[in-house]
Design a protein around this motif. Structure first.
Motif, mmCIF file in Angstrom:
data_model
loop_
_atom_site.group_PDB
_atom_site.id
_atom_site.type_symbol
_atom_site.label_atom_id
_atom_site.label_comp_id
_atom_site.label_asym_id
_atom_site.label_seq_id
_atom_site.Cartn_x
_atom_site.Cartn_y
_atom_site.Cartn_z
ATOM 1 N N ARG A 102 0.749 -1.276 -0.024
ATOM 2 C CA ARG A 102 0.025 0.042 -0.048
ATOM 3 C C ARG A 102 0.799 1.311 -0.116
ATOM 4 N N TYR A 103 2.059 1.098 0.320
ATOM 5 C CA TYR A 103 2.975 2.243 0.329
ATOM 6 C C TYR A 103 4.041 2.160 -0.577
ATOM 7 N N GLU A 104 4.401 0.992 -1.144
ATOM 8 C CA GLU A 104 5.715 0.959 -2.101
ATOM 9 C C GLU A 104 5.490 -0.178 -2.768
ATOM 10 N N PRO A 105 6.359 -0.438 -4.100
ATOM 11 C CA PRO A 105 6.180 -1.783 -4.719
ATOM 12 C C PRO A 105 6.832 -2.749 -4.065
ATOM 13 N N VAL A 106 6.270 -4.095 -4.156
ATOM 14 C CA VAL A 106 6.775 -5.291 -3.566
ATOM 15 C C VAL A 106 7.136 -6.171 -4.794
ATOM 16 N N VAL A 107 8.329 -6.974 -4.466
ATOM 17 C CA VAL A 107 8.668 -7.965 -5.362
ATOM 18 C C VAL A 107 8.837 -9.299 -4.245
ATOM 19 N N MET A 108 8.000 -10.266 -4.825
ATOM 20 C CA MET A 108 8.196 -11.671 -3.815
ATOM 21 C C MET A 108 8.961 -12.472 -4.780
ATOM 22 N N LEU A 109 9.763 -13.187 -4.348
ATOM 23 C CA LEU A 109 10.615 -14.405 -4.786
ATOM 24 C C LEU A 109 9.749 -15.537 -4.637
ATOM 25 N N ALA A 110 9.503 -16.477 -5.202
ATOM 26 C CA ALA A 110 8.789 -17.553 -5.074
ATOM 27 C C ALA A 110 9.638 -18.686 -5.603
ATOM 28 N N ASN A 111 9.492 -19.971 -4.887
ATOM 29 C CA ASN A 111 10.263 -21.361 -5.140
ATOM 30 C C ASN A 111 9.871 -21.554 -6.469
ATOM 31 N N THR A 112 10.509 -22.356 -7.282
ATOM 32 C CA THR A 112 10.490 -22.816 -8.671
ATOM 33 C C THR A 112 9.039 -23.623 -8.454
ATOM 34 N N GLY A 113 8.131 -23.200 -9.314
ATOM 35 C CA GLY A 113 6.732 -23.787 -9.355
ATOM 36 C C GLY A 113 5.823 -23.506 -8.466
ATOM 37 N N GLU A 114 6.018 -22.191 -7.785
ATOM 38 C CA GLU A 114 5.068 -21.957 -6.567
ATOM 39 C C GLU A 114 4.642 -20.726 -6.634
ATOM 40 N N SER A 115 4.851 -20.039 -7.963
ATOM 41 C CA SER A 115 4.157 -18.621 -8.266
ATOM 42 C C SER A 115 2.792 -18.660 -8.014
ATOM 43 N N ALA A 116 2.267 -19.817 -8.302
ATOM 44 C CA ALA A 116 0.656 -19.699 -8.397
ATOM 45 C C ALA A 116 0.196 -19.873 -6.746
ATOM 46 N N ASP A 117 0.802 -20.647 -6.191
ATOM 47 C CA ASP A 117 0.827 -20.711 -4.594
ATOM 48 C C ASP A 117 0.960 -19.184 -3.871
ATOM 49 N N ALA A 118 1.872 -18.419 -4.360
ATOM 50 C CA ALA A 118 2.263 -17.064 -3.759
ATOM 51 C C ALA A 118 1.017 -16.087 -4.282
ATOM 52 N N ARG A 119 0.567 -16.267 -5.514
ATOM 53 C CA ARG A 119 -0.434 -15.194 -6.046
ATOM 54 C C ARG A 119 -1.684 -15.582 -5.279
ATOM 55 N N TYR A 120 -2.072 -16.832 -4.723
ATOM 56 C CA TYR A 120 -3.249 -17.031 -3.898
ATOM 57 C C TYR A 120 -3.333 -15.973 -2.804
ATOM 58 N N TYR A 121 -2.018 -16.015 -2.092
ATOM 59 C CA TYR A 121 -1.971 -15.194 -0.669
ATOM 60 C C TYR A 121 -1.908 -13.742 -0.994
ATOM 61 N N LEU A 122 -1.308 -13.426 -2.169
ATOM 62 C CA LEU A 122 -0.938 -11.803 -2.497
ATOM 63 C C LEU A 122 -1.646 -11.045 -3.157
ATOM 64 N N ASP A 123 -1.837 -9.686 -2.789
ATOM 65 C CA ASP A 123 -2.447 -8.910 -3.520
ATOM 66 C C ASP A 123 -2.131 -8.821 -4.959
ATOM 67 N N VAL A 124 -2.959 -8.462 -5.719
ATOM 68 C CA VAL A 124 -2.778 -8.302 -7.362
ATOM 69 C C VAL A 124 -1.489 -7.594 -7.652
ATOM 70 N N GLY A 125 -1.339 -6.468 -6.926
ATOM 71 C CA GLY A 125 -0.310 -5.518 -7.457
ATOM 72 C C GLY A 125 1.070 -6.013 -7.156
ATOM 73 N N ILE A 126 1.462 -6.999 -6.279
ATOM 74 C CA ILE A 126 2.477 -7.540 -6.017
ATOM 75 C C ILE A 126 3.370 -8.354 -7.253
ATOM 76 N N LYS A 127 4.415 -7.992 -7.482
ATOM 77 C CA LYS A 127 5.136 -8.922 -8.376
ATOM 78 C C LYS A 127 5.630 -10.000 -7.804
ATOM 79 N N VAL A 128 5.544 -11.173 -8.558
ATOM 80 C CA VAL A 128 6.071 -12.607 -8.232
ATOM 81 C C VAL A 128 7.051 -13.038 -9.286
ATOM 82 N N LEU A 129 8.348 -13.580 -8.851
ATOM 83 C CA LEU A 129 9.370 -13.914 -9.570
ATOM 84 C C LEU A 129 9.882 -15.251 -8.983
#
Length: 344
Positions: free
Chosen positions: A53-80
């Motif tokens: 809500r205050y600045e961009p966030v980039v979340m690293l996710a383990n290989t094959g787990e980006s969909a898992d991360a997306r389930y928990y994270l708000d849409v504006g957070i970038k997942v790599l």
């Protein structure tokens, strides 16, 4: 050449950020079982969604787990996606540096599982620092010293806080002296003064502990002013630890703001090292650990006075502490670069 020789320094955390880096919890010994992993992911996501809500966030996710991360994270957070062992970005990630001329660099420390601890896995996490600097487009300077981001705290004007039991840990840097460590920190952070505290909190030397990270006991809030963990109970083992650390800080000439420890000292009969010192400064916000404790609001009011131009956000950190750290431990700031003559 070293970063300092090339004009780089580590800025203070309160200086403007371009983004925050985090790592998403993955299956490992820290999170024992599906329920614990789910609870950790909820806790990490609560921090990420608050910061976003205050600045961009980039979340690293383990290989094959980006969909898992997306389930928990708000849409504006970038997942790599990037292979991961664990989720403590402050410690496995790089320490970003700036030169005031538009340059961005990073110190990539050696990481060995907080001193080659028996439960830790670090083969993949040891490569995260280089991966993050590559993603960020920063120049990488590789240090020969084992160190973690939670083991240092700077004021951005040449002073760093650290503890004797981390960088001098024989399982981290065997044979290193204070002079060796100080030389490396001067070269890589651009600091001139190193202030050593004797040790960290007692619980931090147990299972999943870091053996004394500074960012749970003391932190700069502005040059010359330090917040310090204070355990007021004389019967608690941290009472003497805090007394000694605060005495050192005052002897070094700092104004010390004592922050009382939460009242909760045990969970299910096991000791905890809950601390409000382990906060994170995002652009316009103080992201403060909460513990469903009577002192949560007292700490929030205190940090509100220390940072009157920031919103204090209390985020439940109990599940994070159950894994061995706090909000500061799971975040890593990437500073905004500035050029001479340009507004920051």
């Amino acid at each position: 050449m070293t970063p300092a020789a090339d004009g780089f320094r580590m800025p203070a955390e309160w200086e403007p950020h371009a983004r925050t880096w985090m790592a998403f919890p993955t299956d490992n010994p820290t999170f024992d079982g599906e329920d614990a992993l789910h609870e950790a992911r909820q806790a990490w996501a609560a921090v990420a969604n608050t910061i976003a809500r205050y600045e961009p966030v980039v979340m690293l996710a383990n290989t094959g787990e980006s969909a898992d991360a997306r389930y928990y994270l708000d849409v504006g957070i970038k997942v790599l996606e990037r292979p991961l062992d664990d989720a403590w970005m402050r410690d496995i990630g790089p320490t970003f540096l700036v030169d005031g001329k538009g340059g961005l660099a990073a110190a990539d420390w050696v990481f060995n599982g907080w001193g080659a601890q028996s439960w830790a896995r670090w083969e993949l996490d040891a490569q995260v620092g280089a991966a993050v600097t590559d993603f960020a487009g920063a120049v990488t300077y590789r240090s020969r010293m084992v160190n973690e981001g939670g083991g240092i705290h700077v004021d951005g004007e040449g002073t760093v806080l650290l503890t004797e039991t981390v960088q001098l840990d024989p399982e981290r840097n065997p044979g290193w002296t204070k002079a060796d460590v100080e030389r490396e920190l001067r070269d890589f952070l651009g600091v001139r003064r190193c202030v050593w505290l004797p040790r960290g909190l007692t619980k931090d030397y147990g299972m999943y502990g870091t053996r004394g990270h500074i960012d749970i006991v003391a932190a700069f809030v502005r040059p010359g002013v330090v917040v310090a963990h204070q355990q007021p109970d004389p019967a608690h083992p941290d009472h003497e630890v805090c007394r000694e650390n605060i005495a050192v800080l005052r002897k070094e000439g700092f104004e010390v703001v004592e922050v009382l420890a939460p009242t909760v000292t045990e969970v299910d009969g096991a000791p905890v090292d809950y601390s409000y010192i382990n906060h994170y400064l995002a652009n316009g916000a103080v992201v403060l650990c909460a513990f469903d404790d009577p002192r949560d609001q007292e700490a929030a009011d205190l940090f509100g006075k220390l940072f009157p131009n920031r919103t204090v956000e209390l985020v439940d950190a109990r599940e994070i502490f159950a894994g061995g750290g706090g909000i500061h431990c799971i975040t890593q700031q990437q500073p905004e670069v500035s050029r001479p003559g340009h507004a920051r």
